[in-house]
Write an enzyme that holds these catalytic residues in place. Structure first.
Site, PDB file in Angstrom:
ATOM      1  N   HIS A   1       0.861  -1.115  -0.005  1.00  0.00           N
ATOM      2  CA  HIS A   1       0.007  -0.205   0.096  1.00  0.00           C
ATOM      3  C   HIS A   1       0.790   1.298   0.075  1.00  0.00           C
ATOM      4  O   HIS A   1       0.605   2.211  -0.747  1.00  0.00           O
ATOM      5  CB  HIS A   1      -0.893   0.003   1.181  1.00  0.00           C
TER       6      HIS A   1
HETATM    7  C1  BDR Z   1      -2.493   0.895   5.574  1.00  0.00           C
HETATM    8  O1  BDR Z   1      -2.727   0.437   7.122  1.00  0.00           O
HETATM    9  C2  BDR Z   1      -1.439  -0.078   7.370  1.00  0.00           C
HETATM   10  O2  BDR Z   1      -1.810  -1.330   7.878  1.00  0.00           O
HETATM   11  C3  BDR Z   1      -0.566  -0.145   6.185  1.00  0.00           C
HETATM   12  O3  BDR Z   1       0.501   0.223   6.591  1.00  0.00           O
HETATM   13  C4  BDR Z   1      -1.202   0.877   5.252  1.00  0.00           C
HETATM   14  O4  BDR Z   1      -0.624   2.150   5.501  1.00  0.00           O
HETATM   15  C5  BDR Z   1      -3.235   0.118   4.369  1.00  0.00           C
HETATM   16  O5  BDR Z   1      -4.676   0.108   4.953  1.00  0.00           O
END
Ligand code: BDR
Ligand code: CA
Length: 385
Positions: free
Chosen positions: A280
């Site tokens: 992400h």
């Molecule tokens: C986001 O939530 C976190 O767990 C990850 O690092 C990312 O920034 C994804 O939903």
């Protein structure tokens, strides 16, 4: 609809009935782009706000391996794991990349008004999928994250882009410290939100879910926002092939990324997932480095803060919905006539209209599609070279 600069920060602020921290923002709401590079000198100033986090670790390494960026600070926040883990994890990444020149400042330990909910289930108890690295020798700077962000923004007005890949608590705190911050910031590129369902609740994406009140303040701040949400980051699955490419790289960065990838893939499989983890946060960094890898649409985005089941949901208002197509002329009319509606007024309440803004003015360009292969080409090449 392509990103348009046809509205000003002032127009956005004037139509806001809920803007709290916005004052004299008069610039054109345009989204930050990297300057054309004529040699190595052209660099963009950024601050990276983060909660490492497996994919945060990748994003930090990617950013530190990107010569286009002048990283002014890294500001860890509580999120995936508590601050007493995200802070040393960020320092570990800085040491691995040989970039101890970058100041790392401790941010918020808890969200603005809520108890911290972590994602240790996904990132492992240590936040790095169980990959163990030595205790960092580097210390954080003394200044708290929110103050450092304000100071850097004041020093370089209009030059600094915030890249946020964790809950938005530090940025909200900074907006509260300095009412001119929004006007000093060039833009904010976030991994956060979703217009197509959540990952921690059916409604909410994790970063906004953890601190919805902070998310709302940021979306209403007047800072031009690029939202890189689950709509696109769901398509960034790290594979065994990526792991192999990373492990064949000789550098400390490549080896560390391979180690985190191995642990994170194994951890994800142990939870029963056939694919993942998703990168992400590296996609948010990439959206700044090379926006041509993604496509964007303009939205007015607001955050649900009251819902018992839906707090942290990001709602995107746009006059262009689904397959509705209009002539350019009718489209312009639709944009100028659209109001922003909230829930119907209750019998007991004092509100008598559902309208929360009398005009639709976008506050964000939202990533709606990406070229996954180009994204991974860039990510793996920079980490493994
Ligand atoms: C986001 O939530 C976190 O767990 C990850 O690092 C990312 O920034 C994804 O939903
Ligand atoms: Ca993160």
């Amino acid at each position: 609809m392509s990103p348009s600069n046809s509205f000003t920060r002032r127009q956005f602020v004037n139509t806001s009935t809920a803007a709290v921290f916005v004052s004299n923002l008069a610039g054109i709401l345009s989204f930050p782009q990297l300057p054309a590079r004529n040699g190595a000198a052209a660099q963009s100033r950024v601050i990276i706000d983060t909660d490492p986090g497996v994919d945060d670790a990748f994003a930090l390494l990617l950013a530190m391996r990107s010569p286009e960026l002048k990283i002014e600070a890294i500001t860890p926040v509580a999120g995936n794991v508590p601050l007493d883990l995200t802070l040393p994890n960020a320092l570990r990444m800085v040491e691995i990349a040989g970039r101890t020149d970058i100041p790392v400042a401790a941010g918020a330990k808890t969200p603005l008004t809520r108890r911290l909910v972590t994602a240790a289930y996904a990132h492992g108890e240590n936040g790095l999928g169980g990959a163990v690295f030595p205790e960092p020798k580097t210390k954080p700077v003394d200044e708290p994250a929110a103050e450092l962000i304000c100071r850097i923004a004041r020093k370089y007005p209009g030059e600094v882009t915030l890249i946020t890949i964790g809950p938005l608590t530090n940025i909200a705190a900074a907006l509260a410290v300095d009412s001119n911050l929004a006007g000093n910031i060039r833009g904010l590129v976030m991994m956060g939100g979703s217009l197509s369902g959540g990952n921690i609740t059916p409604a909410a994406e994790f970063n906004i879910y953890v601190d919805p009140e902070a998310g709302r303040m940021v979306f209403q701040s007047g800072i031009p926002i690029t939202m890189v949400g689950l709509d696109v980051t769901r398509k960034t699955t790290l594979t065994e092939e990526h792991f192999k490419q990373l492990s064949s790289g000789k550098s400390a960065v490549s080896q560390a990324a391979a180690k985190i990838a191995r642990n994170a893939i194994d951890h994800t499989r142990s939870l029963g997932f056939l694919v993942g983890p998703n990168m992400h946060d590296s996609l948010a960094v990439t959206a700044f480095l090379d926006p041509s890898i993604l496509t964007f649409e303009n939205y007015y985005v607001d955050v649900e803060v009251k819902g018992e089941l839906t707090a942290g949901q990001t709602l995107g208002y746009s006059p262009t919905s689904g397959d509705l197509r209009r002539t350019p002329e009718k489209q312009k009319q639709a944009e100028s006539r659209m109001v922003v509606r909230g829930s119907a007024p209750t019998l007991a309440g004092t509100k008598d209209s559902p309208v929360i803004r009398d005009r639709w003015v976008p506050n964000a360009r939202v990533a709606v599609n990406l070229d996954s292969s180009r994204f991974f080409d860039l990510l793996i090449a920079r980490l493994s070279s």
